[in-house]
Motif scaffolding. Structure first.
Motif, PDB file in Angstrom:
ATOM      1  N   THR A 196       0.857  -1.191   0.000  1.00 32.65           N
ATOM      2  CA  THR A 196       0.000   0.000   0.000  1.00 32.65           C
ATOM      3  C   THR A 196       0.892   1.240   0.000  1.00 32.65           C
ATOM      4  OG1 THR A 196      -0.089   0.034   2.414  1.00 32.65           O
ATOM      5  CG2 THR A 196      -1.835  -1.178   1.286  1.00 32.65           C
ATOM      6  N   SER A 197       0.290   2.390  -0.234  1.00 33.37           N
ATOM      7  CA  SER A 197       1.071   3.615  -0.438  1.00 33.37           C
ATOM      8  C   SER A 197       1.832   4.109   0.792  1.00 33.37           C
ATOM      9  CB  SER A 197       0.161   4.749  -0.896  1.00 33.37           C
ATOM     10  OG  SER A 197      -0.260   4.522  -2.202  1.00 33.37           O
ATOM     11  N   GLY A 198       1.399   3.693   1.977  1.00 34.36           N
ATOM     12  CA  GLY A 198       2.082   4.162   3.180  1.00 34.36           C
ATOM     13  C   GLY A 198       1.668   5.563   3.594  1.00 34.36           C
ATOM     14  N   THR A 199       0.440   5.945   3.262  1.00 30.37           N
ATOM     15  CA  THR A 199      -0.047   7.265   3.643  1.00 30.37           C
ATOM     16  C   THR A 199      -0.271   7.331   5.151  1.00 30.37           C
ATOM     17  OG1 THR A 199      -1.158   7.363   1.517  1.00 30.37           O
ATOM     18  CG2 THR A 199      -1.818   9.001   3.139  1.00 30.37           C
ATOM     19  N   THR A 200      -0.746   6.239   5.716  1.00 27.95           N
ATOM     20  CA  THR A 200      -1.107   6.278   7.125  1.00 27.95           C
ATOM     21  C   THR A 200      -0.158   5.496   8.031  1.00 27.95           C
ATOM     22  OG1 THR A 200      -2.593   4.438   6.707  1.00 27.95           O
ATOM     23  CG2 THR A 200      -3.559   6.619   6.714  1.00 27.95           C
TER      24      THR A 200
ATOM     25  N   ASP B 248     -15.179   9.633 -11.067  1.00 30.91           N
ATOM     26  CA  ASP B 248     -14.405   9.430  -9.857  1.00 30.91           C
ATOM     27  C   ASP B 248     -14.546   7.959  -9.474  1.00 30.91           C
ATOM     28  OD1 ASP B 248     -13.170   9.700  -7.410  1.00 30.91           O
ATOM     29  OD2 ASP B 248     -14.650  11.073  -6.554  1.00 30.91           O
ATOM     30  N   ASN B 249     -13.467   7.316  -9.046  1.00 30.65           N
ATOM     31  CA  ASN B 249     -13.638   5.956  -8.550  1.00 30.65           C
ATOM     32  C   ASN B 249     -12.808   5.749  -7.315  1.00 30.65           C
ATOM     33  OD1 ASN B 249     -11.301   4.066 -10.381  1.00 30.65           O
ATOM     34  ND2 ASN B 249     -11.803   6.133 -10.945  1.00 30.65           N
TER      35      ASN B 249
ATOM     36  N   GLN C  84      -8.855   0.839  -3.278  1.00 31.59           N
ATOM     37  CA  GLN C  84      -7.639   0.741  -2.481  1.00 31.59           C
ATOM     38  C   GLN C  84      -6.722  -0.309  -3.101  1.00 31.59           C
ATOM     39  OE1 GLN C  84      -9.541  -0.624   1.241  1.00 31.59           O
ATOM     40  NE2 GLN C  84      -9.268   1.450   2.013  1.00 31.59           N
ATOM     41  N   THR C  85      -5.462  -0.248  -2.720  1.00 38.55           N
ATOM     42  CA  THR C  85      -4.530  -1.289  -3.139  1.00 38.55           C
ATOM     43  C   THR C  85      -5.132  -2.652  -2.788  1.00 38.55           C
ATOM     44  OG1 THR C  85      -2.746   0.223  -2.569  1.00 38.55           O
ATOM     45  CG2 THR C  85      -2.136  -2.081  -2.930  1.00 38.55           C
TER      46      THR C  85
ATOM     47  N   ASP D  22     -11.907   4.592   5.921  1.00 31.05           N
ATOM     48  CA  ASP D  22     -12.341   5.874   5.373  1.00 31.05           C
ATOM     49  C   ASP D  22     -13.733   6.202   5.912  1.00 31.05           C
ATOM     50  OD1 ASP D  22     -10.178   6.620   3.540  1.00 31.05           O
ATOM     51  OD2 ASP D  22     -10.766   4.846   2.396  1.00 31.05           O
TER      52      ASP D  22
ATOM     53  N   ARG E 149     -10.015   9.989   5.742  1.00 23.54           N
ATOM     54  CA  ARG E 149      -9.592   8.785   6.439  1.00 23.54           C
ATOM     55  C   ARG E 149      -9.973   8.852   7.901  1.00 23.54           C
ATOM     56  NH1 ARG E 149      -5.010   6.473   3.363  1.00 23.54           N
ATOM     57  NH2 ARG E 149      -5.008   7.627   1.415  1.00 23.54           N
TER      58      ARG E 149
ATOM     59  N   LYS F 104      -0.236  11.245  -2.861  1.00 21.01           N
ATOM     60  CA  LYS F 104      -1.222  11.458  -1.801  1.00 21.01           C
ATOM     61  C   LYS F 104      -0.651  12.343  -0.718  1.00 21.01           C
ATOM     62  CE  LYS F 104      -2.894   6.907  -2.647  1.00 21.01           C
ATOM     63  NZ  LYS F 104      -4.307   6.689  -2.457  1.00 21.01           N
TER      64      LYS F 104
END
Ligand code: ATP
Ligand code: MG
Length: 634
Positions: A241-245, A390-391, A394-395, A486, A501, A600
């Motif tokens: 995953t992107s590691g945003t959180t 818009d869609n 998530q990973t 989310d 989130r 992000k």
């Protein structure tokens, strides 16, 4: 009931019939007789017992009908290379690559870590892995050694495939030194490293471990490598995953379910048709790149554009700021996929660039990855004159969870909403602490998915079933449901709105406010290009909102008076629209916001810096200077 509502209802009420039908969209070696096994919730096995190969579905099965048609179109404005590969040529390239992988000892179930720039060889390698049943693990090219090392240790690859360098805005980033350092830092040691040489940077080769690709490929020029048939439930790949959180999670995907999910989404959601061209501006390092640069379009028999370069003019005056639209015209793109963050970048330049090209082939632009704010959506909708869809996904999900199924029924979009739950998904909104389902319109809660999750959805966290269950399925009291982490609401027409989130909520004097709502409001101001709002600890109020704004013109950055005026206007706007409580304590002007490499906003890092805390793992961050600027202002 509308045609789509009926379609959705059938998918969740009779999943076996529904997915048995979707499974016919792909080729199986042994077709499924059983559709799903839910005997070990929350784990789901899709099409157990059936056998399949992803590469066969992406390439081989198209050869009789469309061998000479374009399959992969590579365009690099970094190196000036532009080349189209037909399905026949792609077939040959992938077999050569597969033969090289085998010669280096890679077989079924072995991991191959791919750390590569956006070049066709990266796609060949992914497809070659799929062909021989090896598990690929693509790590975003250009990640720092530390993040690469931790992924090497997690994936324990037999082989790492890389290249001498990537290039961004004319700036060459040498990969080999980063890779060497990562291997030095990692506990796990790969048996071999395969290197594509683009002649952008010199490479030091380690004897016995490192192999240049070119001579090996030459040796296997005419290789014929048959597809290895996998059980549907065997692993196709892992991706982080992107590691945003926080710490990225290694998402594990199956093979058969994924193939079916992609084929179905290409038809029902993207409405992409064989023979047409699909253009996703993402990167192979992200899930969008896996699903909608490499596998999805090819499975659907479409040509896929792979673009290396910036969307707008860089410092070296390259490329033309209309490059994407130029590609749409040239290759008659019918479906395009990008991210709100990229559109916000385009928005800063001359809108005439949108009008310069013939975009009549384009039917829709899909945007995902982040909330799509209304001003951005309107700007691009007006500019392109096609539906902007818009869609939300998530990973973890592998394909859209909430959007408009354009191929089933062209329901109208609503600004600010990604749309309605996709077929196969039982999306619910639950009260965050009681877990009770919120069914009245516009009640805000956590967006969750009830099992069984549909095909294509993550199987588990790689090597860690327990973390999978604990992280995603145990957050709501008394219920085993998948949490998206989310916030959302559903309106009276069943359209969902994602409100940020669950960890982006701030508490001002006992009132809970979503940072997303404040951001939406601020970004509606004509002088604002981008904004991030975070909650910062405050001894009096608990937390206060801080807003960091990238102004549209530089005046607010250069001139105190202009800054004060814009700050006043922004504060007033928030107070008028959301109430005085939501008004930021401070509005600070910055030239850029810190983001992940996938674009992000890194609110968690901004917040930490504002509170003089250690921002933690920053290896997924794109631009350290942006965070430094915030540190100095806070
Ligand atoms: P991590 O899970 O490691 O913290 P991440 O959540 O950013 O990182 P991704 O899987 O790339 O990793 O992103 C998925 C998230 O992106 C969603 O959970 C949601 O927060 C956000 N998102 C994606 N698409 C949309 C959209 N259309 N509207 C609003 N938010 C979106
Ligand atoms: Mg996430």
């Amino acid at each position: 009931m509308s045609a789509y509502d009926e379609f959705q209802r059938r998918s969740v009420e009779a999943p076996e019939d529904f997915w048995a039908e979707q499974a016919k969209l792909i080729d199986w070696q042994t077709p499924p007789t059983r559709i799903l096994d839910t005997s070990r919730p929350p784990f789901v096995d899709w099409f157990p017992g059936a056998t399949i190969n992803l590469c066969h579905n992406a390439i081989d099965r198209h050869l009789p009908a469309r061998g000479r048609q374009a399959a992969l179109i590579f365009v690099s404005t970094e190196t000036g290379v532009e080349r189209s590969y037909s399905f026949d040529e792609l077939h040959a390239e992938v077999q050569r690559t597969a033969a090289v992988l085998q010669a280096l000892g890679v077989g079924k179930g072995d991991r191959v870590l791919i750390y590569m720039p956006m070049i066709p060889e990266a796609a060949f390698t992914m497809l070659a892995c799929a062909r021989i049943g090896a598990i690929h693990c693509v790590v975003f090219g250009g990640f720092a050694s530390g993040s690469l090392a931790s992924r090497i240790d997690d994936a324990t690859p037999k082989l790492i495939v890389s290249a001498d360098a990537g290039s961004r805005g004319g700036k060459v980033l040498a990969y080999k030194p980063l890779l060497d350092e990562a291997i030095r830092l990692a506990r796990h040691e790969p048996d071999a490293v395969l290197l594509f040489d683009r002649q952008l940077a010199a490479m030091d080769l380690t004897d016995g471990r490192d192999h240049l690709a070119a001579p090996l490929l030459e040796r296997h020029r005419d290789a014929r490598v048959p597809c290895t048939w996998l059980e549907s439930t065997e692993i196709s790949y892992t991706i982080y995953t992107s590691g945003t959180t926080g710490k990225p999670k290694g998402v594990q995907r199956d093979t058969g379910g994924y193939a079916v999910a992609l084929a179905a989404s290409m038809k029902h959601i993207f409405d992409g048709r064989a023979g047409e061209t699909y253009f996703s501006t993402s990167d192979i390092g992200w899930v969008v790149g896996h699903s909608y640069i490499v596998y999805g379009p090819l499975i659907a028999g479409m040509a896929s554009i792979m673009y290396e370069g910036l969307p707008t003019q860089g410092l070296d005056q390259q490329p033309d700021g209309g490059i994407w639209w130029q590609l749409v015209e040239k290759y008659k793109v019918s479906v395009m996929f990008s991210a709100p963050t990229a559109i916000r970048v385009l928005k800063k330049q001359d809108p005439a660039l949108l009008k310069k090209y013939d975009l009549s082939s384009l039917r829709a632009l899909f945007l995902a990855g982040e909330p799509l704010d209304e001003p951005t959506a309107r700007w691009i909708a007006d500019g392109l004159g096609v539906p902007i869809i818009d869609n939300y996904w998530q990973t973890e999900s592998g394909w859209p969870i909430i959007t408009i199924a354009n191929g089933v029924e062209k329901k109208p979009s609503k600004f600010g909403s990604p749309g309605v739950p996709m077929y196969g998904y039982k999306v619910r909104i639950l009260h965050e602490s009681t877990g009770e389902e919120l069914t009245r319109p516009n009640e805000k809660g956590v967006v969750v998915v009830e099992g069984p999750t549909p095909p294509g959805f993550m199987q588990t966290i790689w090597k860690d079933d327990r973390r999978f269950v604990d992280t995603y399925w145990k957050t709501v009291p008394g219920k085993m449901v998948y949490s998206t982490f989310d916030w959302g609401i559903r309106d009276e027409d069943g359209y969902f709105y994602i409100l940020g989130r669950t960890d982006d909520v701030i508490n001002v004097a006992g009132h809970r406010l979503g940072t997303r709502e404040i951001e939406e409001c601020i970004s509606g101001h004509a002088g604002v290009a981008e904004v991030a709002v975070v909650g910062v600890a405050d001894s009096l109020k608990g937390q206060v909102a801080m807003a960091f704004v990238v102004p549209k013109d530089g005046a607010a950055l250069a001139d105190d008076g202009a800054a004060r005026q814009l700050e006043g206007e922004v504060m007033k706007r928030v107070a008028d629209e959301l109430g005085a409580l939501a008004r930021p304590a401070r509005v600070r002007f910055v030239s850029a916001l810190p983001k992940t490499r996938s674009g992000k906003l890194l609110r968690r890092a901004i917040q930490a810096v504002c509170e003089q805390r250690d921002p933690g793992d920053l290896t997924t961050m794109d631009d350290p200077a942006a965070l430094e600027q915030i540190r100095q202002l806070s």
